[in-house]
Design a protein around this motif. Structure first.
Motif, short mmCIF file in Angstrom:
data_model
loop_
_atom_site.label_atom_id
_atom_site.label_comp_id
_atom_site.label_asym_id
_atom_site.label_seq_id
_atom_site.Cartn_x
_atom_site.Cartn_y
_atom_site.Cartn_z
N PHE A 3 0.86 -1.19 0.00
CA PHE A 3 0.00 0.00 0.00
C PHE A 3 0.89 1.23 0.00
O PHE A 3 1.71 1.42 0.90
CB PHE A 3 -0.90 -0.02 1.23
CG PHE A 3 -1.93 1.08 1.26
CD1 PHE A 3 -3.16 0.91 0.66
CD2 PHE A 3 -1.65 2.29 1.88
CE1 PHE A 3 -4.11 1.92 0.69
CE2 PHE A 3 -2.59 3.30 1.91
CZ PHE A 3 -3.83 3.12 1.31
N ASP A 4 0.75 2.07 -1.01
CA ASP A 4 1.58 3.27 -1.16
C ASP A 4 0.88 4.46 -0.50
O ASP A 4 0.04 5.12 -1.10
CB ASP A 4 1.84 3.55 -2.63
CG ASP A 4 2.95 4.57 -2.85
OD1 ASP A 4 3.08 5.47 -2.00
OD2 ASP A 4 3.67 4.46 -3.86
N PHE A 5 1.22 4.73 0.76
CA PHE A 5 0.59 5.82 1.50
C PHE A 5 0.80 7.16 0.81
O PHE A 5 -0.13 7.95 0.67
CB PHE A 5 1.15 5.87 2.93
CG PHE A 5 0.51 4.91 3.88
CD1 PHE A 5 -0.54 5.30 4.70
CD2 PHE A 5 0.94 3.59 3.95
CE1 PHE A 5 -1.15 4.42 5.58
CE2 PHE A 5 0.35 2.69 4.82
CZ PHE A 5 -0.70 3.10 5.64
N ILE A 9 -2.02 9.84 -0.46
CA ILE A 9 -2.08 11.18 0.14
C ILE A 9 -1.99 12.26 -0.93
O ILE A 9 -2.77 13.22 -0.93
CB ILE A 9 -0.95 11.35 1.18
CG1 ILE A 9 -1.25 10.49 2.41
CG2 ILE A 9 -0.78 12.81 1.57
CD1 ILE A 9 -0.08 10.36 3.37
N ASN A 10 -1.07 12.10 -1.87
CA ASN A 10 -0.92 13.09 -2.93
C ASN A 10 -2.15 13.13 -3.84
O ASN A 10 -2.54 14.21 -4.32
CB ASN A 10 0.32 12.78 -3.77
CG ASN A 10 1.61 13.06 -3.01
OD1 ASN A 10 1.64 13.93 -2.12
ND2 ASN A 10 2.67 12.34 -3.32
N TYR A 11 -2.78 11.98 -4.05
CA TYR A 11 -3.99 11.93 -4.87
C TYR A 11 -5.12 12.71 -4.21
O TYR A 11 -5.79 13.52 -4.84
CB TYR A 11 -4.41 10.48 -5.11
CG TYR A 11 -5.70 10.34 -5.89
CD1 TYR A 11 -5.71 10.53 -7.28
CD2 TYR A 11 -6.91 10.04 -5.26
CE1 TYR A 11 -6.88 10.42 -8.01
CE2 TYR A 11 -8.08 9.93 -5.98
CZ TYR A 11 -8.06 10.12 -7.35
OH TYR A 11 -9.23 10.01 -8.06
N PHE A 12 -5.33 12.47 -2.92
CA PHE A 12 -6.38 13.19 -2.20
C PHE A 12 -6.11 14.70 -2.19
O PHE A 12 -7.02 15.51 -2.40
CB PHE A 12 -6.49 12.68 -0.76
CG PHE A 12 -7.06 11.29 -0.65
CD1 PHE A 12 -8.12 10.89 -1.43
CD2 PHE A 12 -6.51 10.39 0.26
CE1 PHE A 12 -8.66 9.61 -1.32
CE2 PHE A 12 -7.03 9.10 0.38
CZ PHE A 12 -8.11 8.71 -0.41
N LEU A 13 -4.86 15.08 -1.95
CA LEU A 13 -4.52 16.50 -1.92
C LEU A 13 -4.75 17.17 -3.28
O LEU A 13 -5.28 18.28 -3.35
CB LEU A 13 -3.06 16.68 -1.50
CG LEU A 13 -2.76 16.57 0.00
CD1 LEU A 13 -1.25 16.62 0.23
CD2 LEU A 13 -3.46 17.68 0.79
N SER A 14 -4.36 16.51 -4.35
CA SER A 14 -4.52 17.10 -5.67
C SER A 14 -5.99 17.29 -6.02
O SER A 14 -6.37 18.29 -6.64
CB SER A 14 -3.82 16.24 -6.74
OG SER A 14 -4.45 14.97 -6.87
#
Length: 273
Positions: A3-5, A9-14
């Motif tokens: 699992f790539d945390f 995280i970057n996907y949600f932020l973008s």
């Protein structure tokens, strides 16, 4: 597979900062899309690590700017079925995060699902809900509940299903005020949604479904009426467990889908609280 945390995280932020082109057609529900991102970050334990205090302040103001408030001259009438939160700034109203009233516009209405996710977003971002017009929100919910116990998402909508009962219950729970809901008629309506399998459909007589089962069980749990609202808990548990194959399916003889890992898994979790 690991699992790539960081990638999540970057996907949600973008997505919080700018919707991808494929999602722009859902701009009117941006509040709910934001909830998926903020809740994802919260579940990953990343909210305070990756969201600055300035971003939190700005996003809280944006949420409050989407609040439909009572009208100044006729507080209890014109907007009494419209108050709560809209999904985005699509209507073109001016940005007023500290307003106490707003002008009446017949097609600019709150939606109960966006009110639910707006409150969740505010709490995740650390807000104290002090700018929420609680009386107006609850008055709208009271006017959206139907005689049979079902609840509409907006004024005049023909939709009547358990999703909006869950939203109204969650709003009442977060505001710590159940005065807007006729709890007894709501419980009776949820009983009518339970099929011969004892899981829950969206409307009376409809097939049991993983998403609506969670909404019904979740609403009963928030109302503290799970024991008297579920007709047969053991058979409901059996139905939920029987949905598992490689993952979880939403209904019998359907393919497994990742979203039902939440709906069915959360139902089982809530039942055993």
């Amino acid at each position: 597979m690991t699992f790539d945390f960081d990638k999540h995280i970057n996907y949600f932020l973008s997505n919080l900062r700018m919707l991808p082109s494929a999602y722009t057609e859902t701009e009117t529900n941006r509040m709910t899309l934001a909830f998926f991102c903020l809740a994802g970050l919260e579940l990953l334990g990343a909210t305070d690590k990756v969201i600055s205090d300035q971003n939190k302040h700005d996003w809280i103001d944006w949420i409050y700017a989407q609040q439909i408030l009572p009208t100044k001259d006729n507080e209890n009438e014109l907007n009494k079925t419209h108050c709560g939160f809209r999904g985005s700034s699509w209507s073109g109203r001016s940005f007023q995060p500290h307003a106490s009233h707003c002008e009446y516009q017949p097609y600019d209405s709150a939606h109960i699902a966006n009110t639910y996710t707006a409150l969740m977003n505010l709490l995740i971002l650390g807000d104290d809900l002090s700018r929420v017009n609680r009386k107006a929100v609850l008055t709208t919910i009271r006017n959206l509940q139907q005689a049979d116990g079902s609840i509409s998402p907006t004024d005049g909508s023909l939709e009547r299903d358990v999703r909006f009962i869950y939203c109204a219950s969650a709003i009442s729970y977060m505001l710590n005020d159940w005065s807007a809901i006729d709890v007894e008629s709501t419980i009776e309506y949820i009983k009518r949604l339970q099929s011969y399998e004892y899981a829950i459909g969206q409307s009376p007589g409809e097939e049991s479904h993983g998403g609506s089962t969670f909404c019904g069980v979740g609403a009963l749990t928030l109302m503290n009426h799970q024991q008297d609202g579920l007709l047969n808990k053991e058979k409901l548990i059996k139905w939920c467990v029987s949905r598992q194959s490689s993952g979880f399916e939403g209904r019998p003889n359907k393919k497994a889908d990742t979203c039902y890992c939440f709906w069915i898994g959360a139902t089982l979790k809530v039942i055993f609280l």
